[in-house]
Motif scaffolding. Structure first.
Motif, mmCIF file in Angstrom:
data_model
loop_
_atom_site.group_PDB
_atom_site.id
_atom_site.type_symbol
_atom_site.label_atom_id
_atom_site.label_comp_id
_atom_site.label_asym_id
_atom_site.label_seq_id
_atom_site.Cartn_x
_atom_site.Cartn_y
_atom_site.Cartn_z
ATOM 1 N N GLY B 73 0.657 -1.199 -0.178
ATOM 2 C CA GLY B 73 -0.098 0.168 0.123
ATOM 3 C C GLY B 73 0.844 1.301 -0.147
ATOM 4 O O GLY B 73 1.699 1.264 0.560
ATOM 5 N N ASN B 74 0.187 2.188 -0.595
ATOM 6 C CA ASN B 74 1.018 3.554 -0.582
ATOM 7 C C ASN B 74 0.049 4.647 -0.003
ATOM 8 O O ASN B 74 -1.324 4.611 -0.357
ATOM 9 N N ASP B 75 0.531 5.638 0.660
ATOM 10 C CA ASP B 75 -0.445 6.750 0.985
ATOM 11 C C ASP B 75 -0.129 7.861 -0.040
ATOM 12 O O ASP B 75 1.127 8.431 -0.114
ATOM 13 N N LEU B 76 -0.781 8.004 -0.885
ATOM 14 C CA LEU B 76 -0.819 9.101 -1.885
ATOM 15 C C LEU B 76 -1.221 10.425 -1.572
ATOM 16 O O LEU B 76 -1.413 11.409 -2.423
ATOM 17 N N GLU B 81 -3.493 3.891 -1.778
ATOM 18 C CA GLU B 81 -3.476 2.799 -2.968
ATOM 19 C C GLU B 81 -3.259 1.576 -2.476
ATOM 20 O O GLU B 81 -2.329 1.412 -1.630
ATOM 21 N N TRP B 159 2.077 3.592 8.531
ATOM 22 C CA TRP B 159 2.468 3.818 7.136
ATOM 23 C C TRP B 159 2.072 4.894 6.336
ATOM 24 O O TRP B 159 2.250 5.375 5.281
ATOM 25 N N ARG B 160 1.136 5.506 7.208
ATOM 26 C CA ARG B 160 0.456 6.916 6.856
ATOM 27 C C ARG B 160 1.616 7.968 6.746
ATOM 28 O O ARG B 160 2.477 8.157 7.622
#
Lengths: 411, 178
Positions: B73-76, B81, B159-160
């Motif tokens: 996951g990605n913090d966009l 995402e 991870w945020r």
């Protein structure tokens, strides 16, 4: 009378976070009916060190060293998967010679890991002489690792775009000598593990994982192959030099003609893989082309290139325990990757433990848990709560129970 | 399951674009060669709408039971995402295709349905995403924490990259008195 019917017939024992099989922490809570395991719950996270978060302040080359320290035994696999991911993002083409050198390192690591596992498995069922024998063999493989890389464990051999140390012609005799030693001793190991009556009685029909469960629970590595699922990154895809080599899936039916998915089958798969690894190293030494060993020797230039790269990629490598997959996203602005996600093989092999352990006895816990070759860390104490009374069982006692079960087979 | 059909990356993409047509927002195929023989490995990167996600997974499982590597996951910034890394065609020499399926969730409502009913092995990965990215997985069979210790307060997601990130926790770590 009514009261008796509402009393629970099962009781729970927690095992962990330090012990069951290997020396790394994981916590099991077993629901037991007498000696029989009815249900299992697994808790994780005792050694979660926030490595992915730590990567936010490091550039890709620094992360290689961090990745190497995720696991001592897989100190090639993690940086290898990370490197593959970065190479996929930046589209770096690795020199052919480096691809072959990488395979040699990967397979040497597999030999070390599988012989280490074989010793631990023998110890779990009280067969300590075999532990000493397998680790004596492993010692030779470690000596070779030290000779080739300069270190026994944390090798720092892989580099983005290649490897850091070459194998020169004067090194070949020593490699051949070790390979010959390993081959000679392989037969001895095979005989002990596959023909010995005690090992057979303790491992056959024990800890069964069906093919269906293995697929649904997304198991990886020897754990899934022992259940008959043909899945091996080295065979399925073309990376490093594996696409050039002669390699097939190792499933237990090659040797026995059938697949049971029990502990015995997992022993077979790992043993055959030791032999396969020796063979792969020999193939590599044969076919290895000459040439450079790294695409971009200047690290500052490499880092500048990576800093400008924008995109995402995954890197997958077959570690001794199964597929390791790393996801990397580079944003084209910062030195550090935007995201780095690590997935070690044991992560996927946690859930398959549940069907494996259900229906087994307490004394089988160490060998069944060890049979997936878990890579975490373990507990020295087990507390048993029975009828409201609490008493503790330490690792030695649990190990003794397992040894006693072997003795009871009266051979 | 895998023996029946061995489709190339293009054919797989075609199958899904035919089925979902406009609902697939983005698709690209990447190839990598390795070794002397330059054999190829294909990577499909696909982006789909959140609303079609469950339907897509259902079709994928009918098409060929995939192996789920992991969910990353990605913090966009405004959205989160999630990327599901599947592998298809395994069990065939050098025919494996890696399918990276990406879904974007708005931060105002970071919710997605579970896929555990199709792929039970996704449970560990889904639990990890819940606690690390603050995504809510609807219908997850086991809602507990997986890796994070109990001391970490609710509403902090490591991870945020926004105010719910772990920054306020680590800044205070060295000030802790015994």
């Amino acid at each position: 009378m009514k009261k008796a019917t509402t009393t629970k017939t099962t009781y729970q024992i927690p095992i962990g976070p330090i012990h069951p099989a290997l020396k790394e922490p994981v916590f099991f809570e077993f629901e037991l009916d007498g000696e029989k395991i009815v249900d299992v719950d697994v808790k994780l996270g005792h050694v979660h060190r926030g490595i992915e978060w730590a990567s936010r302040k490091r550039n890709p080359v620094q992360i290689l060293y961090l990745a190497e320290r995720i696991c001592g035994i897989c100190s090639f696999c993690h940086p290898a998967a990370f490197t593959l991911a970065v190479e996929n993002v930046a589209e770096i083409q690795v020199p052919e010679r480096a691809e072959y050198l990488r395979v040699i390192q990967a397979e040497l690591e597999r030999i070390c890991s599988h012989t280490l596992w074989a010793g631990v498995a023998a110890h779990e069922i009280g067969f300590d002489t075999v532990l000493y024998l397998t680790w004596q063999i492993r010692e030779k493989a470690l000596d070779l690792t030290e000779y080739l890389t300069g270190n026994r464990v944390t090798k720092a051999i892989i580099m983005i775009g290649g490897v850091r140390r070459d194998i020169t012609p004067d090194m070949i005799p020593k490699i051949n000598e070790t390979l010959k030693y390993l081959k000679d001793n392989f037969e001895k190991l095979r005989h002990i593990f596959l023909d010995d009556k005690t090992v057979k009685m303790r491992s056959q029909s024990c800890g069964i994982l069906t093919k269906d469960d293995a697929l649904k629970l997304c198991a990886v590595g020897p754990t899934t192959r022992a259940s008959g699922v043909k899945k091996d990154v080295r065979v399925d895809t073309s990376y490093f030099a594996y696409g050039d080599l002669d390699i097939t899936y190792t499933t237990p039916d090659i040797l026995t003609g059938e697949v049971n998915g029990d502990v015995y089958d997992r022993i077979i798969v790992r043993l055959l893989e030791i032999k396969q690894s020796i063979d792969l190293i020999e193939q590599c030494l044969d076919k290895m082309p000459s040439g450079p060993i790294v695409a971009e020797p200047k690290i500052a230039k490499l880092l500048a290139q990576l800093k400008k790269t924008n995109g995402e990629g995954v890197g997958r490598h077959e570690a001794p325990r199964g597929e390791v997959i790393h996801y990397v996203k580079l944003d084209g602005v910062n030195d550090a990757p935007f995201t780095w996600k690590v997935r070690a093989p044991t992560y996927n092999n946690i859930l398959p433990w549940i069907p494996m352990l259900k229906g087994q006895q307490i004394a089988d816990i160490p060998i069944v848990a060890a049979s997936t070759d878990p890579c975490m860390s373990c507990t020295n104490r087990v507390a048993i709560i029975k009828d409201g009374n609490r008493f503790e069982m330490n690792k030695e006692q649990l190990h003794k129970l397992s040894v006693e079960k072997t003795r009871r087979l009266k051979l | 399951m895998t023996e029946e059909k061995i489709l190339s990356a293009e054919e797989i993409v075609k199958y899904f674009t035919d089925k979902f047509s406009t609902k697939i927002k983005e698709v690209k195929i990447k190839r990598r060669v390795a070794g002397i023989k330059k054999n190829e490995t294909s990577y499909i990167w696909m982006k789909i709408e959140k609303n079609d996600f469950k339907d897509f997974i259902k079709h994928l499982c009918d098409f060929q039971f995939p192996h789920l590597g992991v969910i990353s996951g990605n913090d966009l910034g405004n959205s989160i995402e999630l990327i599901y890394h599947f592998t298809l065609n395994y069990g065939n020499r050098m025919k494996e295709v890696i399918l990276n399926l990406s879904v974007e969730l708005p931060k105002s409502k970071p919710e997605i349905e579970t896929i555990c009913d199709f792929i039970p092995g996704a449970l560990i990965s889904e639990r990890e995403k819940q606690e690390f990215l603050g995504v809510k997985i609807i219908g997850i069979p086991d809602n507990r924490r997986l890796f994070l210790p109990d001391e970490i307060p609710e509403g902090v997601y490591p991870w945020r990259r926004d105010e719910t990130g772990p920054e306020k926790l680590y800044r205070n770590l060295h000030e802790v008195k015994k």
